[in-house]
Design an enzyme around this catalytic site. Structure first.
Site, PDB file in Angstrom:
ATOM      1  N   LYS A 155      47.091  33.049  49.746  1.00 49.12           N
ATOM      2  CA  LYS A 155      46.718  31.676  50.094  1.00 49.12           C
ATOM      3  C   LYS A 155      46.905  31.383  51.587  1.00 49.12           C
ATOM      4  O   LYS A 155      46.271  30.484  52.124  1.00 49.12           O
ATOM      5  CB  LYS A 155      47.482  30.689  49.227  1.00 49.12           C
ATOM      6  CG  LYS A 155      47.046  30.804  47.768  1.00 49.12           C
ATOM      7  CD  LYS A 155      47.668  29.776  46.875  1.00 49.12           C
ATOM      8  CE  LYS A 155      47.054  29.806  45.494  1.00 49.12           C
ATOM      9  NZ  LYS A 155      47.615  30.878  44.630  1.00 49.12           N
TER      10      LYS A 155
HETATM   11  C1  LIG Z   1      47.049  31.252  43.474  1.00 42.48           C
HETATM   12  C2  LIG Z   1      47.270  32.652  43.063  1.00 42.48           C
HETATM   13  C3  LIG Z   1      46.402  33.303  42.186  1.00 42.48           C
HETATM   14  C4  LIG Z   1      45.222  32.605  41.553  1.00 42.48           C
HETATM   15  O1  LIG Z   1      44.243  32.247  42.485  1.00 42.48           O
HETATM   16  P1  LIG Z   1      43.131  31.163  42.110  1.00 42.48           P
HETATM   17  O2  LIG Z   1      42.382  30.935  43.359  1.00 42.48           O
HETATM   18  O3  LIG Z   1      43.860  29.951  41.630  1.00 42.48           O
HETATM   19  O4  LIG Z   1      42.307  31.761  41.020  1.00 42.48           O
HETATM   20  C5  LIG Z   1      46.647  34.637  41.914  1.00 42.48           C
HETATM   21  N1  LIG Z   1      47.710  35.294  42.446  1.00 42.48           N
HETATM   22  C6  LIG Z   1      48.572  34.691  43.274  1.00 42.48           C
HETATM   23  C7  LIG Z   1      49.735  35.461  43.791  1.00 42.48           C
HETATM   24  C8  LIG Z   1      48.379  33.351  43.612  1.00 42.48           C
HETATM   25  O5  LIG Z   1      49.245  32.765  44.450  1.00 42.48           O
END
Ligand SMILES: *Cc1c(COP(=O)(O)O)cnc(C)c1O
Length: 463
Positions: free
Chosen positions: A110
């Site tokens: 993210k």
């Molecule tokens: C947020 C997250 C996901 C899922 O991603 P989305 O965009 O919500 O599908 C998967 N793995 C990790 C480590 C995350 O932080």
């Protein structure tokens, strides 16, 4: 390039207006009017670009209200805090490729979007001589990445809701130890979906939203999706340079944000280069049921070792639904009304279309831990539980014709307890995490109640 709403209820807006709006004012999600198409000439021109230069090229196709030098500067600053010079390096292990997305400041993918979004907000707010109060809900990783994206920035306060006791201890510390004056951590008695529902409700109160200049940072913000498109294209080019024409990706999925970026990348690049996307879920399998049977119906959220995917309502799903419904906004509105009223949407008649883009598999807790263990024993490589879910599903759908690229969405040390359970030892803490438990921290605990959250915000917003 103008942006429209999936629900068709707003006049088209520019990119900067779209990211400042967050959720569209008609309750829908913003999307580009058309998805640009990269030509074969561009494919050859882009193939050896660094991550940053490639990012500028990709972003530039979707943005026409930020001059290119400013875009270059934004991209440079956003990726300067990454610990790997390639930003998102790829490694080959056994039968698959791993795209490491965890080299940013909070060690989850993210950061790639939220470092950029923080800088975009800062630039826009300055240009418009105004301020913003960011509100978001997190299942763990979004919150810390968002907080690190805007900490200490002028003109921005940030309010992040997380479900008390349902994020890992390290995730909690990564949020609450950021004690900058503009950061407000709120633990709620409830689940991530409760937090997300509260955030949606507050954003739908247009008077409150406008009065307090609310801004979104959840994956409903278009800039987040867009920033993530870049690494799909980057990984594709890396494997093309190894002689592969086309690739598959496996994506551990919660809110459908990351994999929707993959879908945009698939449409952006010439036909077939990104062949298919594997949508991997944990036992919270609404999206797996949707891909496999067209059954988009809400279940109960269960807690798993991959908490960032413990989600039953995927906030970005409406974006894909818009394309699935051939960009028919009125149909999207009817679908969302049906889903909100009944918790259920039958899309089984569209199954063939979905199968052209996706494969899917729900991965159990046992399989997740087993995959961490096997991968460590066979390849001397530790993966976090989210990544393990993606690897498990990716191995299942790997075909001999093309490589499978599995997205490594978090560093294993972020989820040390699950890793310890699987392999009998904790991963080493990288420098970003060492010493967090001794640091000062700040957080309030509130009920999962929209009015209570609003009144806390009224006391602490920038004005
Ligand atoms: C947020 C997250 C996901 C899922 O991603 P989305 O965009 O919500 O599908 C998967 N793995 C990790 C480590 C995350 O932080």
């Amino acid at each position: 390039m103008k942006y429209i709403s999936t629900r068709g209820g707003i006049a088209p807006v520019s990119f900067c207006d779209a990211i400042m709006m967050g959720l569209a004012n008609d309750g829908g999600l913003l999307l580009p009017e058309t998805i640009p198409q990269v030509t074969m000439a561009e494919v050859s021109a882009w193939k050896n670009l660094s991550y940053q230069y490639l990012a500028v090229e990709v972003l530039d196709r979707f943005i026409d209200d930020i001059p290119r030098p400013a875009l270059e500067d934004l991209v440079d600053r956003s990726y300067s805090r990454f610990k790997h010079h390639q930003v998102t390096p790829i490694t080959h292990r056994g039968d698959i490729y791993i795209l490491e997305l965890f080299h940013g400041p909070t060690l989850a993918f993210k950061d790639i979007a939220l470092q950029l979004l923080g800088n975009l907000f800062e630039q826009e707010l300055q240009k418009r001589s105004t301020y913003m109060n960011i509100l978001g809900a997190t299942s763990g990783d979004t919150g810390s990445a968002a907080i690190h994206g805007v900490r200490g920035k002028d003109r921005i306060n940030i309010f992040i809701l997380h479900p008390d006791g349902r994020v890992s201890p390290i995730q909690k510390l990564q949020m609450t130890t950021v004690t900058d004056d503009n950061v407000f951590n709120i633990a709620i008695h409830g689940t991530f979906d409760d937090g997300q529902a509260i955030v949606k409700e507050i954003f739908n109160d247009l008077e409150f939203k406008e009065k307090h200049h609310l801004g979104a940072i959840n994956s409903i913000n278009w800039a987040r999706v867009l920033a993530q498109v870049v690494y799909y294209v980057y990984a594709l080019f890396k494997l093309r340079s190894h002689g592969f024409e086309s690739v598959d990706f496996s994506v551990p999925t919660g809110n459908f944000g990351d994999i929707f970026a993959g879908f945009i990348a698939k449409r952006l690049m010439p036909d077939g280069m990104i062949h298919r996307l594997v949508l991997a879920t944990n036992k919270n399998d609404i999206l797996a049921r949707f891909v496999n049977r067209g059954d988009y119906s809400k279940g109960e959220v269960s807690a798993t070792s991959s908490p960032s995917m413990d989600i039953q309502i995927a906030s970005n799903f409406e974006r894909y639904l818009y394309y699935l419904r051939d960009q028919n906004s009125s149909q999207v509105v009817r679908d969302m009304e049906t889903f909100n009223a009944t918790g259920n949407l039958d899309l089984s008649t569209l199954h063939e279309q979905v199968a052209a883009d996706f494969r899917s598999r729900a991965v159990s807790e046992e399989e997740t831990l087993e995959t961490i263990k096997q991968f460590y024993q066979q390849h001397d490589y530790l993966v976090d539980p989210h990544t393990a879910v993606g690897i498990r599903a990716g191995l299942e759908f790997k075909d001999a014709a093309r490589p499978m690229i599995c997205l490594a969405t978090a560093h294993p040390a972020k989820f040390g307890a699950a890793v310890q359970k699987a392999v009998g030892r904790e991963p080493e803490l990288p420098p970003a995490l060492a010493g967090l438990s001794e640091a000062d921290s700040r957080c309030v605990l509130l009920d999962a109640n929209t009015e209570q959250i609003k009144s806390y915000m009224r006391e602490h917003v920038l004005r």
